[in-house]
Design a protein around this motif. Structure first.
Motif, PDB file in Angstrom:
ATOM      1  N   GLY A  38       0.819  -1.202   0.000  1.00  0.00           N
ATOM      2  CA  GLY A  38       0.000   0.000   0.000  1.00  0.00           C
ATOM      3  C   GLY A  38       0.851   1.249   0.000  1.00  0.00           C
ATOM      4  O   GLY A  38       1.848   1.331   0.725  1.00  0.00           O
ATOM      5  N   LEU A  39       0.470   2.236  -0.807  1.00  0.00           N
ATOM      6  CA  LEU A  39       1.114   3.543  -0.828  1.00  0.00           C
ATOM      7  C   LEU A  39       0.146   4.544  -0.199  1.00  0.00           C
ATOM      8  O   LEU A  39      -0.943   4.781  -0.728  1.00  0.00           O
ATOM      9  N   TYR A  42       4.729  10.615  -2.488  1.00  0.00           N
ATOM     10  CA  TYR A  42       5.067  10.048  -3.781  1.00  0.00           C
ATOM     11  C   TYR A  42       4.121   8.892  -4.076  1.00  0.00           C
ATOM     12  O   TYR A  42       3.867   8.051  -3.221  1.00  0.00           O
ATOM     13  N   GLN A  43       3.623   8.844  -5.297  1.00  0.00           N
ATOM     14  CA  GLN A  43       2.785   7.756  -5.736  1.00  0.00           C
ATOM     15  C   GLN A  43       3.512   6.969  -6.831  1.00  0.00           C
ATOM     16  O   GLN A  43       4.684   7.240  -7.127  1.00  0.00           O
ATOM     17  N   VAL A  44       2.832   6.005  -7.430  1.00  0.00           N
ATOM     18  CA  VAL A  44       3.472   5.093  -8.380  1.00  0.00           C
ATOM     19  C   VAL A  44       4.202   5.848  -9.489  1.00  0.00           C
ATOM     20  O   VAL A  44       5.349   5.533  -9.829  1.00  0.00           O
ATOM     21  N   VAL A  89       4.993   4.773   3.468  1.00  0.00           N
ATOM     22  CA  VAL A  89       4.687   6.195   3.661  1.00  0.00           C
ATOM     23  C   VAL A  89       5.846   6.956   3.016  1.00  0.00           C
ATOM     24  O   VAL A  89       6.915   7.093   3.609  1.00  0.00           O
ATOM     25  N   ALA A  90       5.628   7.425   1.772  1.00  0.00           N
ATOM     26  CA  ALA A  90       6.713   7.967   0.963  1.00  0.00           C
ATOM     27  C   ALA A  90       6.654   9.491   0.933  1.00  0.00           C
ATOM     28  O   ALA A  90       6.034  10.079   0.062  1.00  0.00           O
ATOM     29  N   GLN A  91       7.285  10.106   1.895  1.00  0.00           N
ATOM     30  CA  GLN A  91       7.485  11.534   1.979  1.00  0.00           C
ATOM     31  C   GLN A  91       6.194  12.369   1.963  1.00  0.00           C
ATOM     32  O   GLN A  91       5.902  13.080   0.991  1.00  0.00           O
TER      33      GLN A  91
END
Length: 421
Positions: A196-197, A204-206, A243-245
């Motif tokens: 999961g993003l 940031y997403q895919v 959890v990307a930034q």
């Protein structure tokens, strides 16, 4: 010699021979292997052993990097064979390998070419004054039940030259175990794990993940996770949360749901920069740093981790590209040493960093760890150099001033901290 003494002598001789035979049988049936290299390059990780020990069907790996090779590459081939043998031993007979010389069958080159794996030209020195070019296939082919795949063994470990391709053998070998085991994992699994993003806070997403997504999409299903509606998540429906930034603050409810997911056995990766560097002011010659409020400070503290609002300057660092600066430089790109780009060389022996030589970071911050009532175990993967300089809080970074200090060596007096996590 009387007959009694002769009998005793024969019995003793027979006993000795029996002991020697027993020892030889024992040695024959046991595999004695010891890795004498400093970096244990022929020893596979526990995670690899576990994967191999649990194989349900036979895996065959065919290595096509073969033939009449220079000694430099023969050593690479020998190192591959040593590690493959270690894998075979750990698999209880379920993992096998073979080396195939593609030069013996030209059709092999055509088959790989059709699948997007072209041959690679290597220059082979035949004498002091001459050399010839040969074609090699630095690839592996995997077979598992009715599944087959091809794999590049030198990905990101080569460069083109006037004579062909130069392979960075040490770099390729450092990645060899991960490369092979990743493909074995991909072929033998029954289902794709769900990653999961987190979304909703400028993460940031895919589409933003670039190579990270392209390299992992074949192993995982990526889905977006929105916790703003208060819906809980659990390990039953999500194997990993990234959890990307985040650029803005998570709500207390969202932080609570992430914490509960973790407590229920979930796994979370946080990719965080608490400092945002904006070079849009001063015609790209100066920058301001801004502190991000993500509302995750207390969450990290509860688990014994403190992400600091600072920037690390490291004496080992990368370069900043300035582009064309003045008429004196014409249109040439100029690169200058930039201590805000720490080059991390102090890496742990953990499988995550085991075969990485160094890591270039940009505007990195330090991390502190401390004990908590939950007794959380922490593994430190990398540290900056000793000594290190810490720049606390918000910063105004003037490019000219910074470069002048570096040139004169005036910045060295501020390097007074030990290596930072």
């Amino acid at each position: 010699m009387n007959s009694g003494k002769k009998t005793n002598t024969i019995l003793q001789l027979g006993l000795i021979l029996g002991i020697i035979l027993a020892i030889n049988l024992l040695i024959y049936n046991l595999t004695w292997r010891y890795d004498l290299t400093d970096d244990k390059r022929h020893t596979i990780s526990d995670a690899s052993r576990e994967l191999l020990a649990n194989l349900k069907h036979n895996v065959l790996v065919s290595i096509f990097f073969g033939g009449e090779l220079p000694p430099y590459y023969e050593a690479y081939e020998e190192s591959m064979e040593n590690m493959l043998e270690e894998m075979a031993i750990s698999s209880n007979g379920m993992f096998d390998y073979q080396f195939i010389d593609p030069a013996e069958d030209p059709e092999i080159f055509t088959r790989f070419e059709r699948n997007g794996f072209p041959s690679v030209p290597l220059a082979v020195q035949t004498s002091f004054t001459s050399q010839e070019k040969i074609r090699v296939l630095p690839y592996a082919e995997f077979s598992y039940q009715n599944r087959n795949s091809m794999l590049n063994l030198i990905q990101n470990a080569y460069q083109f030259t006037n004579d062909g391709v130069q392979i960075f053998v040490d770099e390729a070998m450092r990645r060899f175990e991960y490369t092979i085991m990743s493909e074995v994992f991909n072929l033998t699994r029954d289902e794709y794990r769900r990653v999961g993003l987190l979304k909703g806070h400028g993460e940031y997403q895919v589409d933003d993940l670039g190579d990270l997504y392209r390299d992992t999409d074949r192993y995982y299903n990526f889905i977006q996770v929105d916790l703003r509606n208060g819906k809980e998540i659990g390990p039953s429906n999500l194997d990993l949360l990234i959890v990307a930034q985040p650029d803005t603050a998570l709500s207390d409810r969202e932080v609570y749901e992430i914490d509960q997911y973790l407590m229920r056995g979930g796994q979370v990766i946080f990719l965080m920069d608490f400092q945002r560097v904006d070079f849009s002011i001063g015609e790209q010659r100066s920058a301001m740093t801004f502190l991000r409020n993500t509302n995750l400070d207390q969450f990290f503290m509860d688990h014994g981790v403190k992400l600091n609002y600072n920037l690390i300057n490291d004496p080992s660092h990368g370069k900043l590209a300035l582009g064309s600066m003045t008429a004196a430089f014409g249109n040439e790109n100029v690169q200058v040493n930039w201590p805000y780009f720490p080059m991390i060389r102090d890496l742990s022996g953990h499988p995550t960093t085991r075969y990485i030589g160094k890591v270039l970071m940009r505007y990195a911050s330090s991390i502190d760890t401390f004990a908590t009532p939950e007794n959380v175990t922490k593994t430190i993967l990398m540290r900056s150099s000793t000594p290190t300089r810490l720049r606390d809080g918000t910063q105004f970074i003037d490019l000219n001033s910074e470069l002048e200090q570096i040139k004169k060596g005036n910045d060295r007096q501020f390097y007074d901290q030990p290596g930072q996590i």
